[in-house]
Write a protein that holds these residues in place. Structure first.
Motif, PDB file in Angstrom:
ATOM      1  N   CYS A 150       0.771  -1.219  -0.088  1.00  0.00           N
ATOM      2  CA  CYS A 150      -0.144   0.183   0.091  1.00  0.00           C
ATOM      3  C   CYS A 150       1.017   1.475  -0.113  1.00  0.00           C
ATOM      4  N   ALA A 151       0.454   2.418  -0.772  1.00  0.00           N
ATOM      5  CA  ALA A 151       1.625   3.334  -1.235  1.00  0.00           C
ATOM      6  C   ALA A 151       1.769   4.204  -0.208  1.00  0.00           C
ATOM      7  N   TYR A 152       0.855   4.336   0.539  1.00  0.00           N
ATOM      8  CA  TYR A 152       0.489   5.802   1.839  1.00  0.00           C
ATOM      9  C   TYR A 152       1.643   4.857   3.206  1.00  0.00           C
ATOM     10  N   CYS A 153       1.521   3.046   3.751  1.00  0.00           N
ATOM     11  CA  CYS A 153       1.543   2.287   4.469  1.00  0.00           C
ATOM     12  C   CYS A 153       3.321   2.350   4.871  1.00  0.00           C
ATOM     13  N   SER A 154       3.132   2.773   6.060  1.00  0.00           N
ATOM     14  CA  SER A 154       4.886   2.909   6.480  1.00  0.00           C
ATOM     15  C   SER A 154       4.704   1.301   7.611  1.00  0.00           C
ATOM     16  N   ILE A 155       3.804   0.669   7.437  1.00  0.00           N
ATOM     17  CA  ILE A 155       4.174  -0.702   8.492  1.00  0.00           C
ATOM     18  C   ILE A 155       5.273  -1.659   7.922  1.00  0.00           C
ATOM     19  N   PRO A 156       5.329  -1.963   6.654  1.00  0.00           N
ATOM     20  CA  PRO A 156       6.013  -2.923   6.063  1.00  0.00           C
ATOM     21  C   PRO A 156       7.565  -2.780   6.452  1.00  0.00           C
ATOM     22  N   LEU A 157       7.307  -1.022   6.412  1.00  0.00           N
ATOM     23  CA  LEU A 157       8.721  -0.756   6.413  1.00  0.00           C
ATOM     24  C   LEU A 157       9.069  -1.086   8.185  1.00  0.00           C
ATOM     25  N   ILE A 158       8.376  -0.806   8.809  1.00  0.00           N
ATOM     26  CA  ILE A 158       8.432  -1.262  10.315  1.00  0.00           C
ATOM     27  C   ILE A 158       9.376  -2.626  10.515  1.00  0.00           C
ATOM     28  N   THR A 159       8.423  -3.858  10.378  1.00  0.00           N
ATOM     29  CA  THR A 159       7.934  -4.506  10.672  1.00  0.00           C
ATOM     30  C   THR A 159       8.433  -6.261   9.758  1.00  0.00           C
ATOM     31  N   MET A 264      -3.466   4.929  -3.985  1.00  0.00           N
ATOM     32  CA  MET A 264      -3.239   3.968  -2.819  1.00  0.00           C
ATOM     33  C   MET A 264      -2.625   2.279  -3.177  1.00  0.00           C
ATOM     34  N   ARG A 265      -2.210   1.724  -4.525  1.00  0.00           N
ATOM     35  CA  ARG A 265      -1.811   0.675  -5.117  1.00  0.00           C
ATOM     36  C   ARG A 265      -2.418  -0.470  -4.061  1.00  0.00           C
ATOM     37  N   ARG A 266      -4.184  -0.332  -3.471  1.00  0.00           N
ATOM     38  CA  ARG A 266      -4.586  -2.035  -3.180  1.00  0.00           C
ATOM     39  C   ARG A 266      -5.075  -3.266  -3.385  1.00  0.00           C
ATOM     40  N   ASN A 267      -4.672  -2.740  -4.499  1.00  0.00           N
ATOM     41  CA  ASN A 267      -5.000  -3.696  -5.783  1.00  0.00           C
ATOM     42  C   ASN A 267      -6.244  -4.682  -6.177  1.00  0.00           C
ATOM     43  N   ILE A 268      -7.784  -3.567  -5.747  1.00  0.00           N
ATOM     44  CA  ILE A 268      -8.560  -3.785  -6.363  1.00  0.00           C
ATOM     45  C   ILE A 268      -9.969  -3.041  -6.539  1.00  0.00           C
ATOM     46  N   THR A 269     -10.683  -3.076  -6.878  1.00  0.00           N
ATOM     47  CA  THR A 269     -11.487  -1.748  -7.535  1.00  0.00           C
ATOM     48  C   THR A 269     -12.839  -1.464  -6.796  1.00  0.00           C
ATOM     49  N   GLN A 270     -13.239  -0.680  -7.292  1.00  0.00           N
ATOM     50  CA  GLN A 270     -14.699  -0.689  -6.151  1.00  0.00           C
ATOM     51  C   GLN A 270     -15.786  -1.318  -6.385  1.00  0.00           C
ATOM     52  N   ALA A 271     -16.336  -1.725  -7.815  1.00  0.00           N
ATOM     53  CA  ALA A 271     -17.385  -2.932  -8.476  1.00  0.00           C
ATOM     54  C   ALA A 271     -16.262  -4.065  -8.020  1.00  0.00           C
ATOM     55  N   GLU A 272     -15.263  -4.711  -7.345  1.00  0.00           N
ATOM     56  CA  GLU A 272     -15.000  -5.810  -6.639  1.00  0.00           C
ATOM     57  C   GLU A 272     -14.877  -5.701  -5.062  1.00  0.00           C
ATOM     58  N   THR A 273     -14.812  -4.530  -4.867  1.00  0.00           N
ATOM     59  CA  THR A 273     -14.869  -4.647  -3.319  1.00  0.00           C
ATOM     60  C   THR A 273     -16.275  -4.773  -2.942  1.00  0.00           C
ATOM     61  N   ILE A 274     -17.096  -4.071  -4.244  1.00  0.00           N
ATOM     62  CA  ILE A 274     -19.041  -3.641  -3.417  1.00  0.00           C
ATOM     63  C   ILE A 274     -19.185  -5.522  -3.433  1.00  0.00           C
ATOM     64  N   GLU A 275     -18.376  -6.531  -5.033  1.00  0.00           N
ATOM     65  CA  GLU A 275     -18.716  -8.153  -4.991  1.00  0.00           C
ATOM     66  C   GLU A 275     -18.454  -8.812  -3.688  1.00  0.00           C
ATOM     67  N   LEU A 276     -17.772  -8.703  -3.061  1.00  0.00           N
ATOM     68  CA  LEU A 276     -16.983  -9.407  -1.994  1.00  0.00           C
ATOM     69  C   LEU A 276     -17.672  -8.507  -0.700  1.00  0.00           C
ATOM     70  N   LEU A 277     -18.103  -7.459  -0.487  1.00  0.00           N
ATOM     71  CA  LEU A 277     -19.305  -7.448   0.847  1.00  0.00           C
ATOM     72  C   LEU A 277     -20.218  -7.748   0.785  1.00  0.00           C
ATOM     73  N   GLN A 278     -20.533  -7.946  -0.458  1.00  0.00           N
ATOM     74  CA  GLN A 278     -22.268  -8.195  -0.808  1.00  0.00           C
ATOM     75  C   GLN A 278     -22.199  -9.936  -1.237  1.00  0.00           C
TER      76      GLN A 278
END
Length: 431
Positions: A150-159, A264-278
């Motif tokens: 994920c573009a914004y996240c420092s967690i991989p740099l830390i952990t 954000m480099r989330r590797n998912i689209t809105q349509a895929e997100t909605i399908e997952l939530l449903q």
């Protein structure tokens, strides 16, 4: 000031808390008296477990270290040690900035602290902790690290890279906690949905949850910090069929706009997100979803934010938190984007988003009036007993304020009829 007393202060998330609890158990095994987050420190040794995730958390950690550095200079404490995420990432800088600290440790080498004090690390106690939570619930960290980008996240740099614990190790810890009286288990990791891929070559989250749910004494299991991309759908069957697996899922989505998700480099689209939530809602009727959204990521336009508002309004998450983008040095976003959304705009967007969520939460709460729910009692206060349903995780979610019409026991379950609402909380009476 007691010569054999240690005060441990934990900042940040529940994953840090688990590390502190593991260290506390080792100190106790070495004969120390240990206190966690005391209102007033009284030990000669202070250990600060820091957070380094976003700027606000970094500032809190640094202010805490500086305050105790002054205490050490004034000889109110003998030793000051610092560990955790902030010192993992900024070890050299902190050593130069605050030389009053006896030693800085990272997130993973805190065992050296014991050796530096001339004490032993007892490997046979590696799965044992001194609980800082109420005795009926605990956090169980099933993995460390993150392989996402994920573009914004420092967690991989830390952990660093993802590292799963074995199922057997986790089972052993849960059994030990059950013997201590723990009934409710919050499974946590930076990313639950990657669990097992590094050691089993496949996601083993469903098998892990199933095996924990088989253990005697495990009454509630709750899942925190899932990632939507490549979500292991097989865990939904376990959640639906196992009564001790809470119908609750914490799944951070961050945004809905395709352009922002791409940035954000989330590797998912809105349509895929909605399908997952449903799919999740269809497979697990009645499930409560907690998510997190970010506002103000570089490139977020008024149109992108409106898309987010429409998405949240349509999806009607039972639980939602939000935070403003904070540039983290070394991340993809910091290197490739300019933090161009003004602070005032970020704040206004977050306020608008949370106002809409408050209305959604209020409507969902009102729909529960007259329902009878299973509630775990966490504590007693002057006017009420305070409890939670399976849809509420400790510290981050709403609570149930139970009328004191009869004597209740902390850590026990009761059938509670919901009689009303108070802000984000529910009001109820034991049946």
């Amino acid at each position: 000031m007691r010569s054999n007393k240690v005060d441990i202060i934990t900042l940040g998330c529940s994953k840090n808390l688990v590390d502190s609890e593991l260290l506390m158990r080792q100190f106790a095994a070495n004969g120390y008296v240990v206190a966690h987050d005391p209102e007033k420190t009284s030990g000669n040794i202070v250990v600060i477990n820091t957070c380094g995730f976003v700027n606000e958390a970094k500032e809190e950690s640094i202010e805490m270290i500086l305050a105790f550095a002054e205490a050490r200079k004034a000889k109110r404490i003998r030793n000051l040690f610092v560990m955790g995420c902030l010192s993992e990432r900024y070890l050299k800088e902190l050593q130069q900035l605050i030389p009053e600290v006896d030693k800085f440790y990272g997130k993973f080498n805190w065992k050296e602290l014991l050796a530096d004090l001339g004490k032993s690390y007892y490997s046979e106690l590696s799965n044992e902790r001194t609980l800082t939570t109420p005795s009926h619930y605990a956090y169980v960290k099933i993995a460390e690290g993150c392989n996402r980008t994920c573009a914004y996240c420092s967690i991989p740099l830390i952990t660093g890279k993802y590292h799963s614990r074995s199922i057997e190790s986790i089972e052993s810890e849960v059994k030990s906690l059950v013997k201590q009286g723990v009934k409710e288990f919050q499974l946590i990791a930076q990313d639950l949905t990657y669990y097992g891929k590094d050691i089993y070559q496949k996601c083993n989250l469903a098998e892990l949850v199933e095996r924990i749910s088989d253990l005697a004494g495990v009454e509630w299991i709750r899942l925190h910090y899932a990632y939507p991309t490549d979500f292991p759908l097989e865990v939904l069957k376990v959640m639906r069929e196992r009564p001790n697996v809470c119908k609750y899922l914490d799944i951070a989505l961050q945004h809905s706009s395709d352009s922002i998700l791409k940035k954000m480099r989330r590797n998912i689209t809105q349509a895929e997100t909605i399908e997952l939530l449903q799919t999740i809602r269809e497979e697990v009727p009645g499930i409560h979803l907690r998510t997190t959204m970010m506002v103000g990521h570089p490139g977020e336009s008024d149109k992108d934010f409106k898309d987010l508002i429409n998405f949240v309004t349509k999806m009607r998450f039972e639980r939602l938190g939000a935070f403003m983008y904070s540039e983290e040095e070394g991340t993809y976003s910091a290197i490739h984007y300019r933090d161009e959304v003004e602070a005032e705009i970020k704040q206004r967007r977050m306020d608008e988003l949370m106002k809409i969520q408050e209305e959604i939460t209020a409507h969902i709460n009102e729909s529960k009036i007259k329902a009878t729910l299973k509630v775990m009692v966490d504590r007693e206060e002057s006017g009420f007993y305070i409890g939670r349903t399976e849809y509420d995780s400790p510290e981050v979610d709403a609570e149930v304020l139970i009328t004191k019409n009869k004597k209740l026991q902390t850590g026990e379950f009761y059938s509670v009829q919901i009689t009303g609402t108070q802000s984000v909380d529910l009001l109820g009476t034991v049946q």
